[in-house]
Design an enzyme around this catalytic site. Sequence first.
Site, PDB file in Angstrom:
ATOM      1  CG  HIS A 177      -7.504   3.290  -0.583  1.00 22.43           C
ATOM      2  ND1 HIS A 177      -6.660   2.826  -1.543  1.00 22.43           N
ATOM      3  CD2 HIS A 177      -6.761   3.951   0.245  1.00 22.43           C
ATOM      4  CE1 HIS A 177      -5.777   3.190  -1.378  1.00 22.43           C
ATOM      5  NE2 HIS A 177      -5.599   4.029  -0.305  1.00 22.43           N
ATOM      6  CG  ASP A 206      -1.436   5.687   2.930  1.00 24.82           C
ATOM      7  OD1 ASP A 206      -1.976   5.455   1.427  1.00 24.82           O
ATOM      8  OD2 ASP A 206      -2.456   6.094   3.511  1.00 24.82           O
ATOM      9  CD  GLU A 264      -7.657   6.352   4.579  1.00 25.10           C
ATOM     10  OE1 GLU A 264      -8.338   6.518   3.446  1.00 25.10           O
ATOM     11  OE2 GLU A 264      -6.661   7.089   4.781  1.00 25.10           O
ATOM     12  CG  HIS A 321      -1.122   6.211  -2.519  1.00 24.66           C
ATOM     13  ND1 HIS A 321      -2.417   5.774  -3.139  1.00 24.66           N
ATOM     14  CD2 HIS A 321      -1.560   5.657  -1.421  1.00 24.66           C
ATOM     15  CE1 HIS A 321      -3.325   5.456  -2.343  1.00 24.66           C
ATOM     16  NE2 HIS A 321      -2.858   5.071  -1.350  1.00 24.66           N
ATOM     17  CG  HIS A 352      -1.995   1.122   1.197  1.00 23.65           C
ATOM     18  ND1 HIS A 352      -2.866   1.103   2.018  1.00 23.65           N
ATOM     19  CD2 HIS A 352      -2.031   2.306   0.574  1.00 23.65           C
ATOM     20  CE1 HIS A 352      -3.700   2.045   1.897  1.00 23.65           C
ATOM     21  NE2 HIS A 352      -3.183   2.985   1.019  1.00 23.65           N
TER      22      HIS A 352
HETATM   23  N1  HPA Z   1      -6.769   6.957   1.387  1.00 27.94           N
HETATM   24  C1  HPA Z   1      -7.554   7.583   0.147  1.00 27.94           C
HETATM   25  N2  HPA Z   1      -6.705   7.960  -0.744  1.00 27.94           N
HETATM   26  C2  HPA Z   1      -5.798   8.050  -0.968  1.00 27.94           C
HETATM   27  C3  HPA Z   1      -4.955   7.707   0.203  1.00 27.94           C
HETATM   28  C4  HPA Z   1      -5.584   7.194   1.281  1.00 27.94           C
HETATM   29  O1  HPA Z   1      -4.824   7.125   2.399  1.00 27.94           O
HETATM   30  N3  HPA Z   1      -3.578   8.166  -0.132  1.00 27.94           N
HETATM   31  C5  HPA Z   1      -3.647   8.617  -1.497  1.00 27.94           C
HETATM   32  N4  HPA Z   1      -4.932   8.534  -1.745  1.00 27.94           N
HETATM   33 ZN    ZN Z   2      -3.577   4.893   0.558  1.00 22.92          ZN
END
Ligand code: HPA
Ligand code: ZN
Length: 323
Positions: free
Chosen positions: A203, A284, A206, A21, A19
């Site tokens: 995702h 992340d 969260e 980005h 995970h």
């Molecule tokens: N959550 C949702 N979208 C995202 C995230 C995340 O942690 N990081 C980059 N885009």
């Molecule tokens: Zn993410």
Amino acid sequence: MELQELRSFIRGLPKAELHLHIEGTLEADMIFAFAQRNQVPLPYASIEDLKNAYQFTDLQSFLDLYYAGAAVLQTEQDFYEMTWAYLEKAAADGVVHAEIMFDPQTHTGRGIPMETVFAGIAGALRQAKPGLGISGSLILSFLRHLSEENAFATLEQALPLREAYRDVWLSIGLDSSEKGNPPEKFERVFRRCKELGFRLVAHAGEEGPASYVRDALDLLGAERIDHGVRSEEDPALMQRLQQEQVPLTVCPLSNLKLCVVGDLKEHNLKRLLEQGICVTINSDEPAYFGGYILDNYVATAQALGLSKEQLVQLAANSMAARF
Ligand code: HPA
Ligand code: ZN
């Protein structure tokens, strides 16, 4: 364990990062260097000034700054250098496999060709095996604050590149603003991606409720859940995650910085692990959240008092959850 001993113990565990980005690995100094190289104006006077803005209250407050930062990415070289810099840091942390998310809409929406994005990121990833001993693949992620129609159009734009990038582009993901953008919004495009043979992640859970995790599994066919920490609010879902061994790609420092938890000591990662869920630790957006994968492991181990066995289990989970 002493901090140094803990760090070297975790560094020595073969780990997969699942995970991550890639746009979130753009360090503040890189943002300034690329902005200068590409003549992109920045609303910050200095690197310090930019870093001082990294104070987030929730996911959206972060995303606004994150998408603005990504605007300095213009050329294949920019995408290549960003990705290579990440891979070098990952290698130093003991990562042996990385499945990297990228958000093409953040770039094509600014007029950057899809080819430029693919060529830069994949170019670096292909060098990672011979150069750094890291294998990996790419997860093309749709932005959920945009329409499903936009996601379909992005897929159509990327598909002509599939053959050329078949060795690295394996998966599809879903990210950006979770609240108000439920999984069902992307049911059709995910079905299409499944028919095309892509591996699927999303995702969920969260900031959104546990029901989004269930819907990501049932409506989108997600094989892994990114974050998923709110699954704990639904005991039946927890039982299912445990029985089906659905991996959760948890990002503790992200959860802290985006106020999903108030303190790392309150994070539910250890409880999830002790209930037999396939939990993994990931970074992340390491450039924005104060640490790469090793920092995430160490901070979590210290805050929650994870045992050596639990650390071994977390790393083993990440290797088992690879595509
Ligand atoms: N959550 C949702 N979208 C995202 C995230 C995340 O942690 N990081 C980059 N885009
Ligand atoms: Zn993410």
